[in-house]
Design a protein around this motif. Structure first.
Motif, PDB file in Angstrom:
ATOM      1  N   ILE A   2       0.836  -1.202   0.000  1.00 11.88           N
ATOM      2  CA  ILE A   2       0.000   0.000   0.000  1.00 11.88           C
ATOM      3  C   ILE A   2       0.870   1.251   0.000  1.00 11.88           C
ATOM      4  O   ILE A   2       0.513   2.254  -0.600  1.00 11.88           O
ATOM      5  CB  ILE A   2      -0.977  -0.011   1.199  1.00 11.88           C
ATOM      6  N   GLU A   3       2.017   1.189   0.642  1.00 14.74           N
ATOM      7  CA  GLU A   3       2.889   2.360   0.692  1.00 14.74           C
ATOM      8  C   GLU A   3       3.609   2.584  -0.641  1.00 14.74           C
ATOM      9  O   GLU A   3       3.820   3.710  -1.047  1.00 14.74           O
ATOM     10  CB  GLU A   3       3.933   2.216   1.813  1.00 14.74           C
ATOM     11  N   LYS A   4       4.000   1.517  -1.322  1.00 15.92           N
ATOM     12  CA  LYS A   4       4.787   1.630  -2.546  1.00 15.92           C
ATOM     13  C   LYS A   4       3.954   1.928  -3.788  1.00 15.92           C
ATOM     14  O   LYS A   4       4.351   2.733  -4.627  1.00 15.92           O
ATOM     15  CB  LYS A   4       5.556   0.333  -2.804  1.00 15.92           C
ATOM     16  N   THR A   5       2.837   1.259  -3.941  1.00 17.18           N
ATOM     17  CA  THR A   5       2.082   1.305  -5.189  1.00 17.18           C
ATOM     18  C   THR A   5       1.656   2.713  -5.593  1.00 17.18           C
ATOM     19  O   THR A   5       1.806   3.075  -6.761  1.00 17.18           O
ATOM     20  CB  THR A   5       0.879   0.353  -5.130  1.00 17.18           C
ATOM     21  N   PRO A   6       1.128   3.554  -4.697  1.00 17.60           N
ATOM     22  CA  PRO A   6       0.765   4.911  -5.137  1.00 17.60           C
ATOM     23  C   PRO A   6       1.955   5.713  -5.678  1.00 17.60           C
ATOM     24  O   PRO A   6       1.780   6.601  -6.500  1.00 17.60           O
ATOM     25  CB  PRO A   6       0.186   5.558  -3.876  1.00 17.60           C
ATOM     26  N   GLY A   7       3.156   5.370  -5.259  1.00 12.23           N
ATOM     27  CA  GLY A   7       4.336   6.058  -5.753  1.00 12.23           C
ATOM     28  C   GLY A   7       4.643   5.759  -7.213  1.00 12.23           C
ATOM     29  O   GLY A   7       5.394   6.494  -7.866  1.00 12.23           O
ATOM     30  N   VAL A  43      -6.319  -4.327   0.576  1.00 11.14           N
ATOM     31  CA  VAL A  43      -5.376  -3.561  -0.236  1.00 11.14           C
ATOM     32  C   VAL A  43      -6.082  -2.749  -1.321  1.00 11.14           C
ATOM     33  O   VAL A  43      -5.893  -1.535  -1.425  1.00 11.14           O
ATOM     34  CB  VAL A  43      -4.305  -4.489  -0.859  1.00 11.14           C
ATOM     35  N   LEU A  47      -6.003   1.330  -2.130  1.00 11.99           N
ATOM     36  CA  LEU A  47      -5.346   1.818  -3.339  1.00 11.99           C
ATOM     37  C   LEU A  47      -6.307   2.613  -4.219  1.00 11.99           C
ATOM     38  O   LEU A  47      -5.922   3.627  -4.799  1.00 11.99           O
ATOM     39  CB  LEU A  47      -4.748   0.660  -4.134  1.00 11.99           C
ATOM     40  N   GLU A  50      -6.480   6.003  -2.691  1.00 10.84           N
ATOM     41  CA  GLU A  50      -5.216   6.727  -2.889  1.00 10.84           C
ATOM     42  C   GLU A  50      -5.102   7.257  -4.317  1.00 10.84           C
ATOM     43  O   GLU A  50      -4.690   8.381  -4.536  1.00 10.84           O
ATOM     44  CB  GLU A  50      -4.023   5.815  -2.584  1.00 10.84           C
TER      45      GLU A  50
END
Length: 84
Positions: A2-7, A43, A47, A50
């Motif tokens: 969840i922390e990586k994917t929006p990046g 998840v 996402l 986000e």
């Protein structure tokens, strides 16, 4: 995840589909099904929220099963009514 994917948006832009590999290296079926449950329940909803934040107006929402099913029930053609 969840922390990586929006990046990913920083270098890929606004996109609507993400592929997640679940059955890797012969994982047991029970493990794969548990992963799918976690993905769908915990998840994906986060996402979606986000990615909705800051989405430009000219980028349509992703075609979800719910919206495609509703269009099919209404008789609308997905070929002409969905902007991909």
């Amino acid at each position: 995840m969840i922390e990586k994917t929006p990046g990913f948006r920083e270098y890929a832009g606004d996109y609507q589909r993400q592929l997640f590999l679940m059955d890797h290296a012969g994982l047991p079926l029970k493990t794969v099904l548990e992963q799918l449950d976690l993905l769908g329940e915990e998840v994906v909803p986060v996402l979606r929220k986000e990615f909705a934040v800051g989405r430009p107006a000219d980028v349509p929402e992703a075609p979800t099963h719910a919206c495609l099913s509703a269009r099919a029930r209404s008789g609308a053609s997905t070929a002409t009514s969905v902007r991909w």
